[in-house]
Design a protein around this motif. Structure first.
Motif, PDB file in Angstrom:
ATOM      1  N   PHE A  78       0.855  -1.188  -0.231  1.00  0.00           N
ATOM      2  CA  PHE A  78       0.055  -0.068  -0.003  1.00  0.00           C
ATOM      3  C   PHE A  78       0.768   1.308   0.119  1.00  0.00           C
ATOM      4  O   PHE A  78       0.477   2.281  -0.660  1.00  0.00           O
ATOM      5  CB  PHE A  78      -0.917  -0.098   1.316  1.00  0.00           C
ATOM      6  N   ASP A  79       1.952   1.350   0.720  1.00  0.00           N
ATOM      7  CA  ASP A  79       2.703   2.510   1.087  1.00  0.00           C
ATOM      8  C   ASP A  79       3.400   3.124  -0.253  1.00  0.00           C
ATOM      9  O   ASP A  79       3.685   4.043  -0.462  1.00  0.00           O
ATOM     10  CB  ASP A  79       3.682   2.155   2.127  1.00  0.00           C
TER      11      ASP A  79
ATOM     12  N   LEU B  63       0.746   4.391  -2.680  1.00  0.00           N
ATOM     13  CA  LEU B  63       0.290   5.670  -2.127  1.00  0.00           C
ATOM     14  C   LEU B  63       1.182   6.476  -1.705  1.00  0.00           C
ATOM     15  O   LEU B  63       0.547   8.015  -1.632  1.00  0.00           O
ATOM     16  CB  LEU B  63      -0.610   5.084  -1.132  1.00  0.00           C
ATOM     17  N   PHE B  64       2.412   6.410  -1.179  1.00  0.00           N
ATOM     18  CA  PHE B  64       3.288   7.555  -0.401  1.00  0.00           C
ATOM     19  C   PHE B  64       4.468   7.697  -1.631  1.00  0.00           C
ATOM     20  O   PHE B  64       4.369   8.881  -1.998  1.00  0.00           O
ATOM     21  CB  PHE B  64       3.821   6.948   0.764  1.00  0.00           C
TER      22      PHE B  64
ATOM     23  N   VAL C 284      -3.869  12.372  -2.439  1.00  0.00           N
ATOM     24  CA  VAL C 284      -3.801  10.927  -1.912  1.00  0.00           C
ATOM     25  C   VAL C 284      -2.577  10.911  -1.057  1.00  0.00           C
ATOM     26  O   VAL C 284      -2.572  10.165  -0.298  1.00  0.00           O
ATOM     27  CB  VAL C 284      -3.455  10.299  -3.382  1.00  0.00           C
ATOM     28  N   SER C 285      -1.247  11.357  -1.521  1.00  0.00           N
ATOM     29  CA  SER C 285      -0.012  11.184  -0.835  1.00  0.00           C
ATOM     30  C   SER C 285      -0.387  11.903   0.698  1.00  0.00           C
ATOM     31  O   SER C 285       0.122  10.951   1.594  1.00  0.00           O
ATOM     32  CB  SER C 285       1.125  11.975  -1.550  1.00  0.00           C
TER      33      SER C 285
ATOM     34  N   TRP D 118      -2.982   9.805   2.778  1.00  0.00           N
ATOM     35  CA  TRP D 118      -2.177   8.402   3.275  1.00  0.00           C
ATOM     36  C   TRP D 118      -1.263   8.528   4.187  1.00  0.00           C
ATOM     37  O   TRP D 118      -1.146   7.682   5.065  1.00  0.00           O
ATOM     38  CB  TRP D 118      -1.634   7.793   1.988  1.00  0.00           C
ATOM     39  N   THR D 119      -0.491   9.551   4.124  1.00  0.00           N
ATOM     40  CA  THR D 119       0.569   9.910   4.949  1.00  0.00           C
ATOM     41  C   THR D 119       0.098  10.110   6.350  1.00  0.00           C
ATOM     42  O   THR D 119       0.467   9.675   7.360  1.00  0.00           O
ATOM     43  CB  THR D 119       1.491  10.899   4.679  1.00  0.00           C
TER      44      THR D 119
END
Length: 294
Positions: A35-36, A39-40, A57-58, A61-62
């Motif tokens: 996921f990371d 998304l990151f 999004v970033s 998510w962070t």
């Protein structure tokens, strides 16, 4: 930069058991990476090209990961360094998001609403402002110098990220705290008795105060607060509390101070400009004036 840092961290996670344990604890790296990384890491890279959706999004998510990891570390005492890393990444993501969406960091937002700069209602005597000022001191010192530092120190121990301090640190911290508190109180008294106002932004002085500690530095209360925060960190032997004071000083100097001084210049004009040119912000310098207030 964030995408590169994220990629480097994941490389270290898979290559170094020490980094993996310090930042993820017993969490499965593969499950988190699935996921990371998109998304990151990848979202941060795409956001660097100005893609707004990727920046949103970033950032989202962070923030989610930082909160979740903080909860995990608090319960398990694992992955504490990961919490600090993701916390820093969250701040960076928010700044980047503002740059992508707005083209700037909207620092002026912090002086809206109850924190907007407004002169205090003039009073026939200074006693009302003095009482209000000391009420503010109790409230703000209690929150910023007790509640927050003790919470941070507790989490530092819980997350197993504490670092050793020398044995003489607490006595030095107490000494600095006493001296800084004396500076802060003397500045507050000068402002409330001579300025016809309080240190609170929503009840600012109606006169430019250039007496007491204000003869030597332009912002003695801010200097006192920063030293107090660092001193409390030294007393608690918490490097995170010291870092909290340092970050607070940077935010105040580069975000709050320019806004405050712009307001003072607008209200007091040439008088404030002369004072600003004669008295430094941080480094004391003798400045003589014929008047205690204007």
């Amino acid at each position: 930069m964030q995408a590169i840092a994220g990629f480097s961290w994941w490389a270290a996670v898979f290559l170094s058991p020490v980094v993996r344990e310090a930042t993820l604890g017993n969490l499965g790296p593969v499950a988190v990476a699935v996921f990371d990384i998109p998304l990151f890491v990848m979202a941060s890279a795409i956001a660097a090209f100005g893609v707004k959706a990727a920046a949103v999004v970033s950032t989202a998510w962070t923030g989610i990961v930082a909160v979740a990891l903080a909860g995990y570390a608090t319960v398990t005492t694992e992955a504490g360094w990961g919490v600090l890393g993701m916390g820093a990444a969250t701040v960076g993501s928010l700044i980047a998001l503002c740059l992508v969406l707005l083209g700037r960091v909207p620092t002026a937002w912090i002086i809206r609403g109850p924190f907007a700069f407004r002169p205090a209602i003039p009073r026939p005597t200074a006693a009302t402002h003095v009482v209000s000022t000391f009420g503010q001191i109790v409230l703000f010192w209690g929150f910023f110098l007790a509640v927050i530092p003790f919470t941070v120190a507790f989490l530092e121990q819980r997350w197993a990220v504490a670092l050793p301090f020398p044995s003489f640190a607490p006595p030095v911290g107490v000494t600095v705290l006493v001296l800084a508190s004396a500076l802060g109180i003397s500045a507050a008294v000068a402002m409330s008795t001579l300025g016809d106002g309080t240190p609170l932004p929503s009840a600012m002085p109606n006169h430019l105060v250039i007496a007491g500690p204000y003869r030597w530095i332009r912002n003695p209360m801010a200097a006192a607060g920063i030293l107090q925060g660092a001193a409390v960190g030294v007393i608690l032997q918490s490097w995170l509390v010291v870092a909290y004071a340092v970050v607070g000083s940077l935010v105040w100097n580069y975000v709050v101070r320019p806004l405050e001084e712009s307001d003072l210049e607008e209200r007091f004009g040439e008088e404030f400009r002369q004072y600003r040119d004669a008295v430094r912000c941080w480094v004391p310098r003798v400045w003589r004036t014929r008047s205690h207030k204007r």
